[in-house]
Design a protein around this motif. Sequence first.
Motif, PDB file in Angstrom:
ATOM      1  N   UNK A  98      24.379  -4.050 -54.826  1.00 57.14           N
ATOM      2  CA  UNK A  98      24.609  -4.279 -56.105  1.00 57.14           C
ATOM      3  C   UNK A  98      23.479  -3.194 -57.343  1.00 57.14           C
ATOM      4  N   UNK A  99      23.990  -3.180 -58.268  1.00 56.16           N
ATOM      5  CA  UNK A  99      23.160  -2.079 -58.934  1.00 56.16           C
ATOM      6  C   UNK A  99      22.818  -2.893 -60.417  1.00 56.16           C
ATOM      7  N   UNK A 100      23.384  -3.851 -60.528  1.00 57.67           N
ATOM      8  CA  UNK A 100      23.176  -4.794 -61.771  1.00 57.67           C
ATOM      9  C   UNK A 100      23.318  -6.276 -61.489  1.00 57.67           C
ATOM     10  N   UNK A 101      22.733  -7.017 -62.175  1.00 61.44           N
ATOM     11  CA  UNK A 101      22.821  -8.579 -61.811  1.00 61.44           C
ATOM     12  C   UNK A 101      24.269  -9.189 -61.811  1.00 61.44           C
ATOM     13  N   UNK A 102      24.843  -8.357 -62.916  1.00 59.64           N
ATOM     14  CA  UNK A 102      26.350  -8.743 -62.948  1.00 59.64           C
ATOM     15  C   UNK A 102      27.261  -8.235 -61.980  1.00 59.64           C
ATOM     16  N   UNK A 103      26.805  -7.510 -61.172  1.00 59.15           N
ATOM     17  CA  UNK A 103      27.510  -7.023 -59.966  1.00 59.15           C
ATOM     18  C   UNK A 103      27.447  -8.216 -58.962  1.00 59.15           C
ATOM     19  N   UNK A 104      26.516  -8.831 -58.942  1.00 54.30           N
ATOM     20  CA  UNK A 104      26.448 -10.084 -58.059  1.00 54.30           C
ATOM     21  C   UNK A 104      27.617 -11.095 -58.303  1.00 54.30           C
ATOM     22  N   UNK A 105      27.602 -11.556 -59.511  1.00 54.13           N
ATOM     23  CA  UNK A 105      28.514 -12.257 -59.862  1.00 54.13           C
ATOM     24  C   UNK A 105      30.173 -11.755 -59.800  1.00 54.13           C
ATOM     25  N   UNK A 106      30.331 -10.641 -59.929  1.00 54.88           N
ATOM     26  CA  UNK A 106      31.560  -9.982 -59.625  1.00 54.88           C
ATOM     27  C   UNK A 106      32.166  -9.806 -58.087  1.00 54.88           C
ATOM     28  N   UNK A 107      30.911  -9.552 -57.291  1.00 55.62           N
ATOM     29  CA  UNK A 107      31.198  -9.329 -55.915  1.00 55.62           C
ATOM     30  C   UNK A 107      31.568 -10.593 -55.421  1.00 55.62           C
ATOM     31  N   UNK A 108      30.553 -11.779 -55.713  1.00 54.20           N
ATOM     32  CA  UNK A 108      30.733 -12.868 -55.028  1.00 54.20           C
ATOM     33  C   UNK A 108      32.126 -13.711 -55.362  1.00 54.20           C
ATOM     34  N   UNK A 109      32.669 -13.393 -56.708  1.00 58.77           N
ATOM     35  CA  UNK A 109      34.087 -13.771 -57.134  1.00 58.77           C
ATOM     36  C   UNK A 109      35.035 -13.105 -56.456  1.00 58.77           C
ATOM     37  N   UNK A 110      34.924 -11.833 -56.237  1.00 55.38           N
ATOM     38  CA  UNK A 110      36.043 -11.260 -55.393  1.00 55.38           C
ATOM     39  C   UNK A 110      35.948 -11.673 -53.668  1.00 55.38           C
ATOM     40  N   UNK A 111      34.943 -11.966 -53.374  1.00 58.55           N
ATOM     41  CA  UNK A 111      34.590 -12.430 -51.937  1.00 58.55           C
ATOM     42  C   UNK A 111      35.441 -13.964 -51.947  1.00 58.55           C
ATOM     43  N   UNK A 112      34.981 -14.692 -52.942  1.00 63.86           N
ATOM     44  CA  UNK A 112      35.806 -16.064 -52.913  1.00 63.86           C
ATOM     45  C   UNK A 112      37.242 -16.080 -53.013  1.00 63.86           C
ATOM     46  N   UNK A 113      37.697 -15.291 -53.968  1.00 60.50           N
ATOM     47  CA  UNK A 113      39.198 -14.911 -54.010  1.00 60.50           C
ATOM     48  C   UNK A 113      39.871 -14.505 -52.814  1.00 60.50           C
ATOM     49  N   UNK A 114      39.111 -13.459 -52.016  1.00 61.29           N
ATOM     50  CA  UNK A 114      39.803 -13.081 -50.985  1.00 61.29           C
ATOM     51  C   UNK A 114      39.801 -14.169 -49.876  1.00 61.29           C
TER      52      UNK A 114
END
Length: 421
Positions: free
Chosen positions: A405-421
């Motif tokens: 991650x490069x920004x704190x918002x990337x953590x939210x998006x990455x975890x959300x994509x992982x949960x959706x997958x």
Amino acid sequence: MADAIVSVVRVSRDMGGVLRAWLSKVSSVVTPLGWAMLAIVPLAFALGYSLGWMELVVVAWAGLVLLIVASVYLVGRSSFTVSLGTAHSRVLVGEPASGSVTIANPTRHRILGATVEVPVGSALAAVAMPSLARGAEFSHEFAVPTGRRGVIQIGPVRTIRADPIGLVRREIIWTESQDLYIHPRTIGVPSTTTGFIRDLEGNPTRQISNSDVSFHALREYVPGDERRYIHWKSTARTGRYMVRQFEETRRSHLVIALSLASSDYAHEDEFELAVSVAGSLGVRAIKDARAVSVVVSEKTPDFAKRKVFAVSQLSTLTRSRLLDDLSLIDLDESALNVRDVARVVSEQVAGISVAFLVCGSKTTPNELRAASASFPVDVEVVAIVCDPEVVPGLRRVAGLSVLSIGYLQDLQKSLARSAAA
């Protein structure tokens, strides 16, 4: 003779105590300039009158007048009341914060003005208090810098009485100091019960147990098995004692391990991002009422003979307690790196379901794989690499998930994509 000697010793001891107390009070109010003036004035008198140097005599008398005038500023006691207050005891980094000092005059006479000083961390807030009439009150509000995560000590409030030249300075402390916690910035992340964590609370694992709630299979009885688990129908059918076997169920235990080693980070911004990541994950786990442990690297003391292999566990009782502890941590050259932290955590923390390893961009892939290998095979290991220069992404290798991650918002998006997958 003996009584006389004892009396002399007692009197001299008492006089010595009084003299020491007097010297201590004098030394606490006389400035270095005042001590220099006290040495110059007698010397100027002696040399001026002995050498007939009238200019030096004038200097001596002028210095004596200044010393007398300065001593007048020490006479009397201040009888006002002082209180220190802060709007909040905890703020988010970057949010505005302020404190206030209030001075009241409860006496029947006017109180002369004074200088009020309030230490604010390494800075100093100086307030010029005006003269206060009977029953009057004076308040002053000052700003508190919150640009950096940490704990700022505010106070104690002290009043200063000093002469205009600076020969004497009398400080009186009125209040206790107060701590202002500046919390790291956090972000809402998806529930930690989805995505990476697969053994939800109460679900069976692949480990076999002799006593649990999830039935697995039957096996032959061996000495030491509990008789209440004997399956009598199967025993009657086979002619041998058969006992039930169960799949072990457990509650998911999250571990968030944050490296404090300066060798794991390229610069301080990466470390601040890592602290925010650890805080965001910990706050979400506390909100989900999950069993969570947040640990950080332990530091090796100076001049220690060997490296200290240990971790410090932060409080996870409440969200505020966790963020308070995260406000206190900082980088250190002697702290354990992420590989050693993973090894210590795997040895000291039992029942781990998923381990988040939070580090910086200077941690190599080999070190991450070695850190992942420290955990048992049934533990899901997720390495979160904080690097503002990298493109956010998730890659999976054997036994390890690496989230960049490069920004704190990337953590939210990455975890959300992982949960959706």
